[in-house]
Each structure stands twice: as structure tokens, then as C-alpha cells.
Design a protein around this motif. Sequence first.
Motif, PDB file in Angstrom:
ATOM      1  N   GLY A   9       0.792  -0.919   0.275  1.00 33.40           N
ATOM      2  CA  GLY A   9       0.241   0.023   0.162  1.00 33.40           C
ATOM      3  C   GLY A   9       0.553   1.192  -0.016  1.00 33.40           C
ATOM      4  N   GLY A  10       0.100   2.075  -0.049  1.00 34.33           N
ATOM      5  CA  GLY A  10       0.895   3.522  -0.056  1.00 34.33           C
ATOM      6  C   GLY A  10       0.273   4.625  -0.967  1.00 34.33           C
ATOM      7  N   LEU A  11       0.669   6.004  -0.975  1.00 32.55           N
ATOM      8  CA  LEU A  11       0.235   6.980  -1.334  1.00 32.55           C
ATOM      9  C   LEU A  11      -0.056   7.411  -3.230  1.00 32.55           C
ATOM     10  CD1 LEU A  11      -0.828   9.876  -1.520  1.00 32.55           C
ATOM     11  CD2 LEU A  11       1.538  11.037  -0.869  1.00 32.55           C
ATOM     12  N   LEU A  20      -0.592  -4.623  -4.591  1.00 32.86           N
ATOM     13  CA  LEU A  20      -0.172  -5.421  -3.310  1.00 32.86           C
ATOM     14  C   LEU A  20      -0.471  -6.692  -2.796  1.00 32.86           C
ATOM     15  CD1 LEU A  20      -3.977  -3.477  -1.884  1.00 32.86           C
ATOM     16  CD2 LEU A  20      -1.564  -2.711  -2.189  1.00 32.86           C
ATOM     17  N   SER A  21       0.174  -7.104  -2.450  1.00 35.97           N
ATOM     18  CA  SER A  21       0.887  -8.830  -1.731  1.00 35.97           C
ATOM     19  C   SER A  21      -0.070  -8.754  -0.414  1.00 35.97           C
ATOM     20  CB  SER A  21       2.309  -8.704  -1.524  1.00 35.97           C
ATOM     21  OG  SER A  21       2.659  -8.389  -3.330  1.00 35.97           O
ATOM     22  N   CYS A  22      -0.239 -10.179  -0.109  1.00 37.70           N
ATOM     23  CA  CYS A  22      -0.671 -10.840   1.108  1.00 37.70           C
ATOM     24  C   CYS A  22       0.413 -12.392   0.896  1.00 37.70           C
ATOM     25  CB  CYS A  22      -2.355 -10.825   0.856  1.00 37.70           C
ATOM     26  SG  CYS A  22      -2.968 -11.944   2.419  1.00 37.70           S
ATOM     27  N   THR A  90      -9.643   5.200  -2.678  1.00 36.46           N
ATOM     28  CA  THR A  90      -8.708   4.905  -1.348  1.00 36.46           C
ATOM     29  C   THR A  90      -9.607   4.013  -0.145  1.00 36.46           C
ATOM     30  OG1 THR A  90      -7.756   7.361  -1.970  1.00 36.46           O
ATOM     31  CG2 THR A  90      -8.095   7.386   0.332  1.00 36.46           C
ATOM     32  N   ALA A  91      -8.843   4.128   0.620  1.00 27.19           N
ATOM     33  CA  ALA A  91      -9.625   2.647   1.672  1.00 27.19           C
ATOM     34  C   ALA A  91      -8.147   2.424   2.052  1.00 27.19           C
ATOM     35  CB  ALA A  91     -10.167   1.899   0.887  1.00 27.19           C
ATOM     36  N   VAL A  92      -9.028   1.181   3.626  1.00 25.09           N
ATOM     37  CA  VAL A  92      -8.007  -0.249   3.729  1.00 25.09           C
ATOM     38  C   VAL A  92      -8.000  -0.973   3.369  1.00 25.09           C
ATOM     39  CG1 VAL A  92      -6.987  -1.171   6.228  1.00 25.09           C
ATOM     40  CG2 VAL A  92      -7.553   1.094   6.469  1.00 25.09           C
ATOM     41  N   GLN A 112      -3.133   0.496   3.967  1.00 29.11           N
ATOM     42  CA  GLN A 112      -3.954   1.281   3.286  1.00 29.11           C
ATOM     43  C   GLN A 112      -3.337   2.579   1.986  1.00 29.11           C
ATOM     44  OE1 GLN A 112      -5.832   4.235   5.322  1.00 29.11           O
ATOM     45  NE2 GLN A 112      -5.723   4.775   2.909  1.00 29.11           N
ATOM     46  N   VAL A 113      -4.553   2.414   1.162  1.00 25.02           N
ATOM     47  CA  VAL A 113      -4.062   2.419  -0.339  1.00 25.02           C
ATOM     48  C   VAL A 113      -4.609   4.388  -0.396  1.00 25.02           C
ATOM     49  CG1 VAL A 113      -4.508   2.431  -2.556  1.00 25.02           C
ATOM     50  CG2 VAL A 113      -3.713   1.004  -0.971  1.00 25.02           C
TER      51      VAL A 113
END
Length: 117
Positions: A9-11, A20-22, A90-92, A112-113
Motif C-alpha cells: 500500500g501507499g500514496l 498489493l501482496s498478501c 482510497t481505503a484500507v 492503506q491505499v
Amino acid sequence: QVQLVESGGGLVQAGGSLRLSCAASGIIFRFNTMGWYRQAPGKQRELVATITSAAATNYSDSVKGRFTISRDNAKNTVYLQMNSLKPEDTAVYYCNAYSTSFGLRYWGQGTQVTVSS
């Protein structure tokens, strides 16, 4: 002990991309349906995308054509490639693992994105 650890995540500016990775541990990853959900401030958590053990995918209408979910069973990792990002993205973002055999569901801690206009 089940762990789902999100990263990436990031800005980013509108129109940009993030991946994103999980990384999952403590579950038989290849048998689980994996998913990404998100929650914006003041809103309920919503589905973004899922991928089954057979690699069948499903997307919310709001991200279809822009986001791609994928999985690497050898690495016990699920990914979310996000392109053409919009401020409303924009969200978690939360990683989710669901075992259809046992009816068990697990969540990551979220990442967070933030998409700036």
C-alpha cells in the motif's frame, strides 16, 4: 497460527498503479479462496476481488477492468494489481482467506491505499 500479511500500500496519484501482496501462513493456501476487501472511512467493508482455488476470479463492478487478482500457490501469496487508480479507491485494503471445506475465514491487518487527485 494463521497469518495474512499485506504489503504494497501507499500514496499514489490518480491514474497511477500499485500492487498489493498478501503472504499467508498457517493455512493450506492452495485450498482456500483468497480475496481482497476494502473499507473507506465511514463506509462498510466491501468486496474488491476474489480468486478461488481453481483460479476463478470475481470482481466488483467498481474495479472491473482496472484491477487484477492473482495467486502464486508456490509462494502462498495473493496479489492485487491496481491500475488507473481513482481517488474513490482510497481505503484500507484487507486480505481474506476462506476455506469452503471448513467454513473458516481469516483476515489480514490491512494496508492503506491513498489516491490523490
